[in-house]
Design a protein around this motif. Structure first.
Motif, PDB file in Angstrom:
ATOM      1  N   VAL A 192     -51.289  34.943   9.080  1.00  0.00           N
ATOM      2  CA  VAL A 192     -51.990  33.889   8.331  1.00  0.00           C
ATOM      3  C   VAL A 192     -51.480  32.512   8.742  1.00  0.00           C
ATOM      4  O   VAL A 192     -52.254  31.569   8.911  1.00  0.00           O
ATOM      5  N   ARG A 193     -50.190  32.400   8.947  1.00  0.00           N
ATOM      6  CA  ARG A 193     -49.632  31.094   9.338  1.00  0.00           C
ATOM      7  C   ARG A 193     -50.022  30.743  10.768  1.00  0.00           C
ATOM      8  O   ARG A 193     -50.243  29.580  11.094  1.00  0.00           O
ATOM      9  N   MET A 194     -50.133  31.751  11.611  1.00  0.00           N
ATOM     10  CA  MET A 194     -50.664  31.495  12.969  1.00  0.00           C
ATOM     11  C   MET A 194     -52.090  30.945  12.850  1.00  0.00           C
ATOM     12  O   MET A 194     -52.463  29.984  13.526  1.00  0.00           O
ATOM     13  N   ALA A 195     -52.883  31.556  11.990  1.00  0.00           N
ATOM     14  CA  ALA A 195     -54.275  31.117  11.829  1.00  0.00           C
ATOM     15  C   ALA A 195     -54.355  29.680  11.327  1.00  0.00           C
ATOM     16  O   ALA A 195     -55.140  28.869  11.829  1.00  0.00           O
ATOM     17  N   VAL A 196     -53.526  29.368  10.355  1.00  0.00           N
ATOM     18  CA  VAL A 196     -53.563  28.012   9.795  1.00  0.00           C
ATOM     19  C   VAL A 196     -53.117  26.992  10.843  1.00  0.00           C
ATOM     20  O   VAL A 196     -53.751  25.941  11.022  1.00  0.00           O
ATOM     21  N   LEU A 197     -52.036  27.317  11.570  1.00  0.00           N
ATOM     22  CA  LEU A 197     -51.575  26.399  12.621  1.00  0.00           C
ATOM     23  C   LEU A 197     -52.653  26.228  13.691  1.00  0.00           C
ATOM     24  O   LEU A 197     -52.916  25.119  14.159  1.00  0.00           O
ATOM     25  N   TYR A 198     -53.264  27.334  14.053  1.00  0.00           N
ATOM     26  CA  TYR A 198     -54.316  27.291  15.080  1.00  0.00           C
ATOM     27  C   TYR A 198     -55.481  26.416  14.632  1.00  0.00           C
ATOM     28  O   TYR A 198     -55.971  25.563  15.370  1.00  0.00           O
ATOM     29  N   LEU A 199     -55.903  26.609  13.381  1.00  0.00           N
ATOM     30  CA  LEU A 199     -57.070  25.871  12.895  1.00  0.00           C
ATOM     31  C   LEU A 199     -56.768  24.395  12.663  1.00  0.00           C
ATOM     32  O   LEU A 199     -57.625  23.538  12.830  1.00  0.00           O
ATOM     33  N   LEU A 200     -55.520  24.093  12.272  1.00  0.00           N
ATOM     34  CA  LEU A 200     -55.184  22.685  12.035  1.00  0.00           C
ATOM     35  C   LEU A 200     -54.802  21.953  13.315  1.00  0.00           C
ATOM     36  O   LEU A 200     -55.081  20.775  13.470  1.00  0.00           O
ATOM     37  N   LEU A 201     -54.164  22.653  14.257  1.00  0.00           N
ATOM     38  CA  LEU A 201     -53.645  21.972  15.450  1.00  0.00           C
ATOM     39  C   LEU A 201     -54.385  22.348  16.726  1.00  0.00           C
ATOM     40  O   LEU A 201     -54.123  21.781  17.786  1.00  0.00           O
ATOM     41  N   GLY A 202     -55.297  23.318  16.621  1.00  0.00           N
ATOM     42  CA  GLY A 202     -55.876  23.890  17.824  1.00  0.00           C
ATOM     43  C   GLY A 202     -56.849  23.005  18.567  1.00  0.00           C
ATOM     44  O   GLY A 202     -57.396  23.404  19.588  1.00  0.00           O
ATOM     45  N   GLY A 203     -57.083  21.823  18.064  1.00  0.00           N
ATOM     46  CA  GLY A 203     -57.958  20.918  18.815  1.00  0.00           C
ATOM     47  C   GLY A 203     -59.376  20.920  18.286  1.00  0.00           C
ATOM     48  O   GLY A 203     -59.677  21.523  17.254  1.00  0.00           O
ATOM     49  N   SER A 204     -60.266  20.297  19.051  1.00  0.00           N
ATOM     50  CA  SER A 204     -61.612  20.030  18.561  1.00  0.00           C
ATOM     51  C   SER A 204     -62.383  21.316  18.302  1.00  0.00           C
ATOM     52  O   SER A 204     -62.185  22.329  18.965  1.00  0.00           O
ATOM     53  N   GLY A 205     -63.263  21.242  17.334  1.00  0.00           N
ATOM     54  CA  GLY A 205     -64.164  22.342  17.054  1.00  0.00           C
ATOM     55  C   GLY A 205     -63.522  23.509  16.350  1.00  0.00           C
ATOM     56  O   GLY A 205     -64.171  24.501  16.092  1.00  0.00           O
ATOM     57  N   SER A 206     -62.253  23.383  16.031  1.00  0.00           N
ATOM     58  CA  SER A 206     -61.610  24.530  15.416  1.00  0.00           C
ATOM     59  C   SER A 206     -60.870  24.183  14.126  1.00  0.00           C
ATOM     60  O   SER A 206     -60.079  24.947  13.653  1.00  0.00           O
ATOM     61  N   ALA A 207     -61.122  22.980  13.610  1.00  0.00           N
ATOM     62  CA  ALA A 207     -60.472  22.631  12.352  1.00  0.00           C
ATOM     63  C   ALA A 207     -60.948  23.601  11.285  1.00  0.00           C
ATOM     64  O   ALA A 207     -62.028  24.152  11.365  1.00  0.00           O
ATOM     65  N   ILE A 208     -60.116  23.790  10.291  1.00  0.00           N
ATOM     66  CA  ILE A 208     -60.471  24.735   9.233  1.00  0.00           C
ATOM     67  C   ILE A 208     -61.790  24.329   8.610  1.00  0.00           C
ATOM     68  O   ILE A 208     -62.652  25.135   8.354  1.00  0.00           O
ATOM     69  N   GLY A 209     -61.924  23.049   8.362  1.00  0.00           N
ATOM     70  CA  GLY A 209     -63.176  22.583   7.777  1.00  0.00           C
ATOM     71  C   GLY A 209     -63.844  21.614   8.713  1.00  0.00           C
ATOM     72  O   GLY A 209     -63.227  21.099   9.634  1.00  0.00           O
ATOM     73  N   ASN A 210     -65.109  21.377   8.493  1.00  0.00           N
ATOM     74  CA  ASN A 210     -65.822  20.407   9.302  1.00  0.00           C
ATOM     75  C   ASN A 210     -65.938  19.066   8.601  1.00  0.00           C
ATOM     76  O   ASN A 210     -66.299  18.076   9.195  1.00  0.00           O
ATOM     77  N   GLN A 211     -65.686  19.083   7.299  1.00  0.00           N
ATOM     78  CA  GLN A 211     -65.889  17.829   6.573  1.00  0.00           C
ATOM     79  C   GLN A 211     -64.712  16.902   6.806  1.00  0.00           C
ATOM     80  O   GLN A 211     -63.601  17.338   7.044  1.00  0.00           O
ATOM     81  N   GLY A 212     -64.971  15.602   6.700  1.00  0.00           N
ATOM     82  CA  GLY A 212     -63.915  14.626   6.856  1.00  0.00           C
ATOM     83  C   GLY A 212     -63.184  14.455   5.545  1.00  0.00           C
ATOM     84  O   GLY A 212     -63.442  15.142   4.580  1.00  0.00           O
ATOM     85  N   ASP A 213     -62.243  13.527   5.518  1.00  0.00           N
ATOM     86  CA  ASP A 213     -61.497  13.275   4.291  1.00  0.00           C
ATOM     87  C   ASP A 213     -62.310  12.434   3.341  1.00  0.00           C
ATOM     88  O   ASP A 213     -62.882  11.456   3.725  1.00  0.00           O
TER      89      ASP A 213
END
Lengths: 311, 435
Positions: A290-311
């Protein structure tokens, strides 16, 4: 979303994406070579103000399996112990170019504060009695693995709700994913506004147990006794501990979870902790995925953020 | 510029609405109000155009932290007096929780003297109730009362006099010199480690709660003690609906109790803590919208006698921290009148005569300050605040006269602006600028 500060920040779709990504990563991790180049060149800082070998090691392993450079920054033996403020520590990490900061801190909201001071992604690895979102994600992941679903599951969370960041994050995430949560504790260990939370509340473990698919036991510190939260450890254990007799009354197929560290003989007996229904060790294994997934989605670069919405 | 205490020159204020009434002229000469009327002329007087401005008796604060001696990095008596003048105040009560604590005649006289030297505002020291705020041993209240500073208000503010017997003794003892005990109502055991109002928000945020009952239980106890010994009690910074109800009940019984509310408790709620920005961390904590409403009603109907700022300056680093490690308190002198206008006047709950009472007349009476809180009338001391209620301004912490910047109103647009403040006939603020 740039950070993971609260389990309540995740939409249903985002949460499912994390779980699915974790499952995919777990599947590939089954191979003999466990390492991916995904986060090569990225720097992840583990900023731990509280001792937590379990969580820190889990995050460290997750980041290393993704080939990130990992720096462990513990409060002991660093400038923090000389009185450096969280802000100055944050600015130091920022200047060193940290892409992600995993923070464990004794004060609620410290991850939020840190997110205001650094550009990189902030992962809340437990802030005081507030939240521990990756714990909730790994718990839900484990439930899904074992039970095949989360939606409609009846989950009892038992123990020191008042002081538990695990309970807060789980209530939010399980509600998002459609589970029915019942909190069980003596009234002294329940927050005063708990009737406004999206869950049921009970003071009677024996009444709740037969109706639960998942029983999550929380650690109860014996020193709470000194603040009169309960009279004695023995009375707590008698009324709210998951012992052999209560364990026998669980439904078929029900599982027992514990975020660790366990106090055997207090909230959970050794037989229960070591039984086949206990998921304690799976939770640890799943925590890495799960922590690999979160790191991947947060740091993995474009198109892979956990969410698509902005802040 | 150093000001003399008695003005040498005369000022003719033209067209001011005294306490919101019809426009008129006010002639100030030799430190007193020499004449009031329409079409006044005085060749020797400097004219002050006050058309459209409200004239209020110089504001009086019962609850100010000036930090000197000890924390001159946060505020000094001089900088706090300038901030007070900019806020329309002509007198402030300096709280006792300095370092050293204002628990002897020597310290209160030092603070009093620093105020006189500043010239921007009268600084009336508050004396500690107990030695070093220890909550166990009475300080020499009589010596402070008899000193040059003539202390009449005694408070361990920041700490509650929680020992019931000691509180009883303090209330009895101050009767000898018409003193008043100003209680910071906070039951200590119920608030160990408390960070914010206990309720829905604290439970969600995982911050230790400060329950309303911890304030209300002490207020109820102290009202009964005060009645029993026939003394005078003042309750600092009332923050809950229940406290307002208890005060209403106690006053109905004839208990000699007065109370204050801060501007921030009239406006802000605990939901602001969701940001975890400790700029909103204050003691007593911000409460709920229901409490805010009850406080406004209490101030309107006189259950709460006055507005007090609880101006609490802190250096930047004390607030740039995680919530639990940040200092409690907000600056308030330079925004109080605007917040009161916004919450009480613009909502129709209080008129300007009411504002004059709650921010000048009542606090001066409670503090037994002579020469302040007097009506704007011929022969009275010329302590006058001119206020432009029609102005709008954006709060800019960097532009404040206080040494500290910890205002919760940064970037907020508020109504009203202090145009001039006269202290015994001398302008401490003129055209919105410190003199």
């Amino acid at each position: 979303m740039r950070h993971l500060l609260s389990a309540g920040d995740l939409t249903r779709d985002e949460a499912v994406l994390v779980l699915d990504t974790a499952a995919e990563l777990a599947r590939i991790s089954g191979r003999s070579v466990k390492k991916f180049p995904t986060l090569r060149g990225r720097t992840v800082v583990n900023l731990f103000y509280e001792d937590s070998t379990r969580t820190r090691t889990s995050f460290e392993l997750a980041a290393k399996r993704m080939s990130a450079d990992v720096i462990n920054f513990s409060a002991k033996g660093s400038s923090v112990s000389k009185g450096e403020s969280l802000k100055d520590t944050a600015l130091t990490l920022q200047a060193m170019g940290a892409d992600g900061v995993v923070i464990r801190h004794g004060s609620a909201g410290s991850a939020h504060r840190l997110a205001g001071w650094v550009d990189g992604a902030v992962l809340n690895a437990g802030d005081g009695t507030h939240e521990h979102p990756t714990q909730a994600l790994l718990d839900v992941y484990t439930m899904r693995e074992r039970m095949g679903r989360v939606d409609g599951l009846r989950v009892a969370i038992v123990g020191d709700i008042l002081h538990s960041r695990v309970a807060r994050s789980n209530v939010l995430l399980l509600h998002t994913l459609g589970a029915e949560v019942t909190l069980v504790a003596p009234p002294t260990l329940m927050p005063v506004s708990v009737p406004t939370w999206p869950c049921a509340v009970s003071y009677d473990l024996d009444e709740v147990l037969p109706k639960s698919d998942v029983v999550m036991m929380l650690r109860v510190q014996a020193e709470r006794m000194k603040d009169a939260f309960f009279p004695t450890a023995r009375e707590y254990s008698r009324r709210y501990g998951l012992d052999r007799d209560r364990f026998a009354r669980l439904q078929d197929g029900a599982i027992v979870m514990h975020p660790g560290p366990m106090v055997r003989g207090m909230e959970i007996s050794a037989e229960v902790a070591d039984s086949a229904r206990s998921t304690v060790n799976e939770q640890v294994t799943n925590g890495v995925s799960v922590r690999m997934a979160v790191l991947y989605l947060l740091l993995g670069g474009s198109g892979s953020a956990i969410g698509n919405q902005g802040d | 510029m150093h000001k003399t205490l008695e003005a040498e020159s005369a000022y003719l204020i033209r067209g001011a609405r005294i306490a919101g009434g019809d426009p008129g002229d006010i002639l100030i000469r030799d430190g007193v109000i020499a004449d009031i009327g329409t079409g006044l002329t005085a060749d020797d007087a400097e004219p002050v155009d006050a058309e459209g401005l409200i004239a209020l008796p110089g504001l009086v604060d019962l609850h100010t932290h000036l930090r000197e001696p000890g924390r001159e990095d946060a505020e000094t008596v001089a900088s706090g007096a300038r901030a007070a003048a900019m806020g329309g105040y002509t007198a402030v009560h300096a709280m006792a929780n300095t370092d050293p604590v204002a628990d002897t005649a020597g310290v209160v006289e030092q603070v009093w003297r620093l105020g006189r030297e500043s010239g921007h505002c009268d600084v009336q020291p508050v004396g500690a109730v107990t030695r070093g705020l220890d909550g166990r041993h009475l300080a020499e209240l009589g010596a402070m009362a008899d000193s040059v500073a003539r202390v009449r208000v005694f408070s361990d503010d920041g700490m509650c006099v929680s020992d019931a017997l000691l509180m009883r003794r303090a209330l009895e003892y101050v009767k000898a010199f018409d003193g008043v005990v100003a209680q910071h109502a906070q039951e200590p055991r119920l608030t160990e480690g408390a960070q914010m109002n206990e309720g829905v928000v604290s439970d969600r945020l995982g911050l230790t709660g400060w329950p309303a009952v911890a304030e209300e239980a002490i207020i109820a106890r102290d009202c009964l003690l005060t009645e029993h010994v026939g003394s005078r009690l003042h309750v600092c910074h009332v923050s809950t609906k229940g406290s307002v109800q208890i005060l209403r009940w106690a006053k109905g019984r004839g208990c000699d109790v007065t109370a204050e509310v801060t501007p921030h408790h009239l406006l802000l709620t605990d939901e602001l803590a969701e940001t975890y920005d400790p700029i909103y961390k204050v003691n007593p904590p911000l409460r709920t919208a229901e409490d805010v409403h009850a406080l406004r009603e209490g101030l309107a109907d006189g259950t709460i006698d006055c507005v007090a700022t609880d101006h609490a300056p802190h250096p930047i680093e004390a607030k740039e921290a995680e919530w639990a490690n940040a200092a409690m308190g907000m600056v308030g002198l330079e925004t109080a009148l605007s917040v009161v206008q916004h919450t009480m006047v613009d909502t129709g709950m209080l008129d300007w005569a009411g504002v004059a009472d709650r921010m000048s007349i009542a606090p001066a009476r409670i503090g037994r300050l002579t020469g302040h809180g007097r009506p704007i009338a011929v022969g009275e001391p010329a302590n006058v605040t001119l206020y432009d209620a029609g102005a709008k301004r954006d709060i800019d912490p960097a532009a404040m006269a206080s040494k500290s910047r910890n205002t919760p109103y940064q970037g907020m647009r508020v109504p009203g602006r202090v145009v001039a403040t006269f202290l015994r006939g001398a302008p401490t603020v003129l055209k919105g600028k410190i003199q």
